[in-house]
Design an enzyme around this catalytic site. Structure first.
Site, PDB file in Angstrom:
ATOM      1  N   GLN A 128      -1.789  50.963  65.042  1.00 36.69           N
ATOM      2  CA  GLN A 128      -1.859  52.167  64.214  1.00 36.69           C
ATOM      3  C   GLN A 128      -3.027  53.050  64.662  1.00 36.69           C
ATOM      4  O   GLN A 128      -4.183  52.650  64.533  1.00 36.69           O
ATOM      5  CB  GLN A 128      -2.073  51.761  62.748  1.00 36.69           C
ATOM      6  CG  GLN A 128      -2.279  52.927  61.806  1.00 36.69           C
ATOM      7  CD  GLN A 128      -2.654  52.472  60.401  1.00 36.69           C
ATOM      8  OE1 GLN A 128      -3.265  51.409  60.239  1.00 36.69           O
ATOM      9  NE2 GLN A 128      -2.304  53.248  59.397  1.00 36.69           N
ATOM     10  N   TYR A 130      -4.649  55.972  63.510  1.00 40.40           N
ATOM     11  CA  TYR A 130      -4.998  57.005  62.524  1.00 40.40           C
ATOM     12  C   TYR A 130      -6.484  57.373  62.669  1.00 40.40           C
ATOM     13  O   TYR A 130      -6.830  58.505  62.967  1.00 40.40           O
ATOM     14  CB  TYR A 130      -4.771  56.493  61.095  1.00 40.40           C
ATOM     15  CG  TYR A 130      -3.375  56.635  60.536  1.00 40.40           C
ATOM     16  CD1 TYR A 130      -2.254  56.721  61.357  1.00 40.40           C
ATOM     17  CD2 TYR A 130      -3.163  56.650  59.152  1.00 40.40           C
ATOM     18  CE1 TYR A 130      -0.975  56.836  60.816  1.00 40.40           C
ATOM     19  CE2 TYR A 130      -1.894  56.764  58.605  1.00 40.40           C
ATOM     20  CZ  TYR A 130      -0.803  56.865  59.440  1.00 40.40           C
ATOM     21  OH  TYR A 130       0.449  56.960  58.884  1.00 40.40           O
ATOM     22  N   SER A 131      -7.386  56.381  62.448  1.00 43.34           N
ATOM     23  CA  SER A 131      -8.827  56.666  62.356  1.00 43.34           C
ATOM     24  C   SER A 131      -9.398  57.108  63.703  1.00 43.34           C
ATOM     25  O   SER A 131      -8.933  56.671  64.768  1.00 43.34           O
ATOM     26  CB  SER A 131      -9.577  55.416  61.909  1.00 43.34           C
ATOM     27  OG  SER A 131      -9.009  54.910  60.727  1.00 43.34           O
ATOM     28  N   GLU A 246       1.462  50.647  53.816  1.00 39.37           N
ATOM     29  CA  GLU A 246       0.308  49.874  54.285  1.00 39.37           C
ATOM     30  C   GLU A 246      -0.446  49.292  53.099  1.00 39.37           C
ATOM     31  O   GLU A 246      -0.940  48.170  53.149  1.00 39.37           O
ATOM     32  CB  GLU A 246      -0.632  50.776  55.103  1.00 39.37           C
ATOM     33  CG  GLU A 246      -1.879  50.029  55.560  1.00 39.37           C
ATOM     34  CD  GLU A 246      -2.787  50.844  56.478  1.00 39.37           C
ATOM     35  OE1 GLU A 246      -2.509  52.038  56.681  1.00 39.37           O
ATOM     36  OE2 GLU A 246      -3.758  50.272  56.985  1.00 39.37           O
ATOM     37  N   SER A 379     -10.643  53.217  52.274  1.00 33.10           N
ATOM     38  CA  SER A 379     -11.642  52.447  51.518  1.00 33.10           C
ATOM     39  C   SER A 379     -11.319  52.441  50.013  1.00 33.10           C
ATOM     40  O   SER A 379     -10.619  53.323  49.516  1.00 33.10           O
ATOM     41  CB  SER A 379     -13.046  53.007  51.753  1.00 33.10           C
ATOM     42  OG  SER A 379     -13.228  54.148  50.960  1.00 33.10           O
ATOM     43  N   ASN A 380     -11.851  51.427  49.326  1.00 31.94           N
ATOM     44  CA  ASN A 380     -11.529  51.307  47.901  1.00 31.94           C
ATOM     45  C   ASN A 380     -12.099  52.455  47.070  1.00 31.94           C
ATOM     46  O   ASN A 380     -11.551  52.797  46.025  1.00 31.94           O
ATOM     47  CB  ASN A 380     -11.985  49.932  47.386  1.00 31.94           C
ATOM     48  CG  ASN A 380     -11.050  48.834  47.873  1.00 31.94           C
ATOM     49  OD1 ASN A 380     -10.198  49.074  48.732  1.00 31.94           O
ATOM     50  ND2 ASN A 380     -11.193  47.646  47.332  1.00 31.94           N
ATOM     51  N   GLU A 381     -13.200  53.063  47.549  1.00 31.16           N
ATOM     52  CA  GLU A 381     -13.719  54.242  46.844  1.00 31.16           C
ATOM     53  C   GLU A 381     -12.663  55.361  46.882  1.00 31.16           C
ATOM     54  O   GLU A 381     -12.417  56.041  45.892  1.00 31.16           O
ATOM     55  CB  GLU A 381     -15.020  54.739  47.493  1.00 31.16           C
ATOM     56  CG  GLU A 381     -16.231  53.838  47.289  1.00 31.16           C
ATOM     57  CD  GLU A 381     -16.216  52.609  48.193  1.00 31.16           C
ATOM     58  OE1 GLU A 381     -15.487  52.618  49.202  1.00 31.16           O
ATOM     59  OE2 GLU A 381     -16.917  51.626  47.877  1.00 31.16           O
TER      60      GLU A 381
HETATM   61  C1  LIG Z   1     -11.318  45.632  60.399  1.00 32.39           C
HETATM   62  C2  LIG Z   1     -10.802  47.044  60.386  1.00 32.39           C
HETATM   63  C3  LIG Z   1      -9.540  47.305  60.890  1.00 32.39           C
HETATM   64  C4  LIG Z   1      -9.062  48.624  60.925  1.00 32.39           C
HETATM   65  N1  LIG Z   1      -7.826  48.864  61.501  1.00 32.39           N
HETATM   66  C5  LIG Z   1      -7.423  50.142  61.654  1.00 32.39           C
HETATM   67  C6  LIG Z   1      -6.232  50.432  62.378  1.00 32.39           C
HETATM   68  O1  LIG Z   1      -5.532  49.537  62.862  1.00 32.39           O
HETATM   69  N2  LIG Z   1      -5.896  51.730  62.555  1.00 32.39           N
HETATM   70  C7  LIG Z   1      -6.617  52.762  62.032  1.00 32.39           C
HETATM   71  O2  LIG Z   1      -6.223  53.914  62.204  1.00 32.39           O
HETATM   72  N3  LIG Z   1      -7.766  52.520  61.343  1.00 32.39           N
HETATM   73  C8  LIG Z   1      -8.179  51.249  61.144  1.00 32.39           C
HETATM   74  N4  LIG Z   1      -9.350  50.983  60.472  1.00 32.39           N
HETATM   75  C9  LIG Z   1     -10.151  52.117  60.017  1.00 32.39           C
HETATM   76  C10 LIG Z   1     -10.225  52.273  58.502  1.00 32.39           C
HETATM   77  O3  LIG Z   1      -9.043  52.833  57.986  1.00 32.39           O
HETATM   78  C11 LIG Z   1     -11.471  53.142  58.222  1.00 32.39           C
HETATM   79  O4  LIG Z   1     -12.597  52.350  58.568  1.00 32.39           O
HETATM   80  C12 LIG Z   1     -11.557  53.574  56.790  1.00 32.39           C
HETATM   81  O5  LIG Z   1     -10.557  54.519  56.479  1.00 32.39           O
HETATM   82  C13 LIG Z   1     -12.954  54.178  56.448  1.00 32.39           C
HETATM   83  O6  LIG Z   1     -13.292  55.160  57.373  1.00 32.39           O
HETATM   84  P1  LIG Z   1     -14.702  55.128  58.140  1.00 32.39           P
HETATM   85  O7  LIG Z   1     -14.870  53.776  58.759  1.00 32.39           O
HETATM   86  O8  LIG Z   1     -14.748  56.321  59.054  1.00 32.39           O
HETATM   87  O9  LIG Z   1     -15.820  55.254  57.006  1.00 32.39           O
HETATM   88  P2  LIG Z   1     -16.293  56.599  56.303  1.00 32.39           P
HETATM   89  O10 LIG Z   1     -15.105  57.445  56.009  1.00 32.39           O
HETATM   90  O11 LIG Z   1     -17.378  57.190  57.115  1.00 32.39           O
HETATM   91  O12 LIG Z   1     -16.861  56.053  54.928  1.00 32.39           O
HETATM   92  C14 LIG Z   1     -18.139  55.423  54.820  1.00 32.39           C
HETATM   93  C15 LIG Z   1     -18.379  55.048  53.361  1.00 32.39           C
HETATM   94  O13 LIG Z   1     -18.414  56.242  52.557  1.00 32.39           O
HETATM   95  C16 LIG Z   1     -17.463  56.165  51.492  1.00 32.39           C
HETATM   96  N5  LIG Z   1     -16.855  57.476  51.262  1.00 32.39           N
HETATM   97  C17 LIG Z   1     -16.404  58.336  52.209  1.00 32.39           C
HETATM   98  N6  LIG Z   1     -15.857  59.432  51.628  1.00 32.39           N
HETATM   99  C18 LIG Z   1     -15.973  59.259  50.285  1.00 32.39           C
HETATM  100  C19 LIG Z   1     -15.587  60.040  49.155  1.00 32.39           C
HETATM  101  N7  LIG Z   1     -14.949  61.197  49.296  1.00 32.39           N
HETATM  102  N8  LIG Z   1     -15.828  59.541  47.926  1.00 32.39           N
HETATM  103  C20 LIG Z   1     -16.450  58.335  47.770  1.00 32.39           C
HETATM  104  N9  LIG Z   1     -16.852  57.545  48.807  1.00 32.39           N
HETATM  105  C21 LIG Z   1     -16.600  57.998  50.053  1.00 32.39           C
HETATM  106  C22 LIG Z   1     -16.404  55.186  51.981  1.00 32.39           C
HETATM  107  O14 LIG Z   1     -15.747  54.561  50.900  1.00 32.39           O
HETATM  108  C23 LIG Z   1     -17.247  54.184  52.768  1.00 32.39           C
HETATM  109  O15 LIG Z   1     -17.832  53.231  51.902  1.00 32.39           O
HETATM  110  C24 LIG Z   1      -9.837  49.685  60.395  1.00 32.39           C
HETATM  111  C25 LIG Z   1     -11.109  49.407  59.864  1.00 32.39           C
HETATM  112  C26 LIG Z   1     -11.591  48.116  59.857  1.00 32.39           C
HETATM  113  C27 LIG Z   1     -12.967  47.879  59.306  1.00 32.39           C
END
Ligand SMILES: Cc1cc2nc3c(=O)[nH]c(=O)nc-3n(C[C@H](O)[C@H](O)[C@H](O)COP(=O)(O)OP(=O)(O)OC[C@H]3O[C@@H](n4cnc5c(N)ncnc54)[C@H](O)[C@@H]3O)c2cc1C
Length: 394
Positions: A128, A130-131, A246, A379-381
């Site tokens: 996937q 996405y990120s 998902e 994320s759960n937030e």
């Molecule tokens: C083990 C693992 C596997 C993964 N696998 C995939 C995959 O296969 N494909 C893929 O595309 N992605 C994958 N991901 C990515 C995952 O979807 C992202 O890590 C996730 O969406 C959070 O994005 P970020 O890491 O950029 O954190 P950020 O978006 O930078 O967030 C950092 C912190 O800030 C908080 N935060 C951010 N915005 C807000 C808001 N508006 N309100 C409140 N709190 C907020 C978040 O909750 C988090 O605690 C994976 C991640 C992990 C850790």
């Protein structure tokens, strides 16, 4: 919801149990029991997927016309519980539970004919995309550029945290096809071949010391337009549709088995006399019941062709938090040896004897890996925010 098994359901359970007893090879069951993540290495999950495919049981929630077995909600729950109890390795979700239902819902007839059979058989292994660095929670800000050139898009940029990209031969991904205007309105959903020239996959090693996630680089990668799902610049709708699958769960049966094991281990460690531990175990069981019921509702919605809707956000949140509580309890019940990481002894088929009891072998790696569960899949937030806006109307 009536949870008592009818005579037919008991017969179905016995049929599944007998099949598992005869068809699940012991080495795959051992690998399933020692798995330290929600993902299993394809060297174990794919042979099991092929066995289930031959039986017609590989995609319990797909509509029958696309290869699903036509089971009731209760039959699917029974099947999942029996697989978990037998130690069957979990199947990779990116094809069967994510892009497959998405292609069924949003793909063309050609895409359905081309991809769905290969998802069922395991010939295609998906990841996937996405990120991106800088686009996780704020996914709509993604920047992977896709420029039109004849019948192709040409992709430049990168994706990150891409689970099992090093195993996958296909990726479903979000790309930017328009840079001006609202960010959501410039995103396109593409299916691509990971062997296309210009793609480089680099490993990211997790806290548990394992290689599960990657960064994927795209340098002028040509993707035929026939791989586009939905219209150009309308990929956001497709992406959100897929995310509901998902976040749609499927974790309760495995957690229930883990919980029973923990209760037995806790007794060995003398924790069954500890009122604080017993209270936490009971609370976790109650949460798990709620997760189980909600998962069944979501699976039932999927099977009848409906979208699960924001219930999937609730499930993602409560399911992953319950999973983390279970891991914490398991680690305490593993005793002192739970703190020792023994990857060599953990490897299925390894000749290295574990130090300490078997239960301590995966407790720490599982605990560390599942810390990510409240981050991945959104994320759960962010899920709490969706619930507040969409369900509570705040
Ligand atoms: C083990 C693992 C596997 C993964 N696998 C995939 C995959 O296969 N494909 C893929 O595309 N992605 C994958 N991901 C990515 C995952 O979807 C992202 O890590 C996730 O969406 C959070 O994005 P970020 O890491 O950029 O954190 P950020 O978006 O930078 O967030 C950092 C912190 O800030 C908080 N935060 C951010 N915005 C807000 C808001 N508006 N309100 C409140 N709190 C907020 C978040 O909750 C988090 O605690 C994976 C991640 C992990 C850790």
């Amino acid at each position: 919801m009536d949870l008592e098994l009818t005579a037919e359901e008991r017969a179905f359970r016995d049929e599944v149990r007998a099949f598992l007893g005869q068809a699940l090879p012991p080495e795959l069951a051992a690998a399933g029991r020692r798995n330290t993540s929600v993902f299993c290495e394809p060297v174990y999950s794919l042979p099991w997927q092929r066995i289930l495919h031959a039986k017609g049981w590989v995609a319990p929630s797909w509509p029958r016309e696309y290869g699903g077995p036509g089971w009731s909600e209760m039959q699917r729950a029974i099947f999942a519980a029996e697989c978990a109890a037998a130690g069957a390795p979990p199947l990779a979700p990116m094809g069967l539970r994510m892009v497959g239902p998405c292609i069924i819902g949003c793909g063309t007839d050609e895409q359905k004919a081309r991809y769905l059979p290969r998802i069922l058989s395991g010939e295609d292994y998906w990841c996937q995309g996405y990120s991106e660095p800088g686009a996780g929670s704020d996914l709509a800000s993604l920047q992977l550029r896709a420029e039109q050139d004849g019948d192709d898009y040409v992709l430049t940029g990168s994706k990150i945290w891409t689970t099992h990209a090093h195993h996958a031969n296909r990726m479903f991904c979000l790309v930017r096809t328009r840079f001006e205007g609202k960010p959501q309105a410039g995103i396109t959903f593409l299916l691509l071949d990971m062997a296309t020239p210009g793609i480089t996959v680099k490993p990211i090693i997790t806290l548990a010391g394992e290689h599960e996630v990657n960064q994927v680089f795209f340098d002028a990668v040509r993707v035929p337009k026939s791989g586009r799902v939905g219209a150009e610049n309308e990929g956001w709708t497709v992406a959100k549709y897929l995310l509901e699958f998902e976040r749609g769960g499927g974790s309760a049966p495995g957690l229930k088995i883990a919980m029973d094991r923990i209760a037995a281990n806790a007794a060995d460690e003398g924790l069954d006399d500890d009122p604080h531990y017993r209270r936490r175990l009971a609370e976790a069981r109650i949460h798990l019941q709620a997760v189980d019921m909600t998962e069944r509702r979501v699976l039932s919605a999927l099977a009848s062709g409906q979208k699960p809707g924001p219930a999937s956000s609730m499930l993602k949140m409560v399911g992953t938090e319950t999973m983390q509580t279970v891991d914490q309890l398991a680690l305490e019940a593993a005793g002192l040896y739970g703190a020792v990481d023994q990857p060599a002894a953990r490897a299925p088929g390894a000749n290295v004897e574990p130090v300490g009891p078997e239960r301590s072998l995966i407790a720490m790696a599982r605990y560390l890996n599942d810390r990510a569960a409240s981050i991945y899949g959104g994320s759960n937030e962010i899920q709490r925010d969706i619930m507040a806006r969409v369900v509570l109307g705040l």
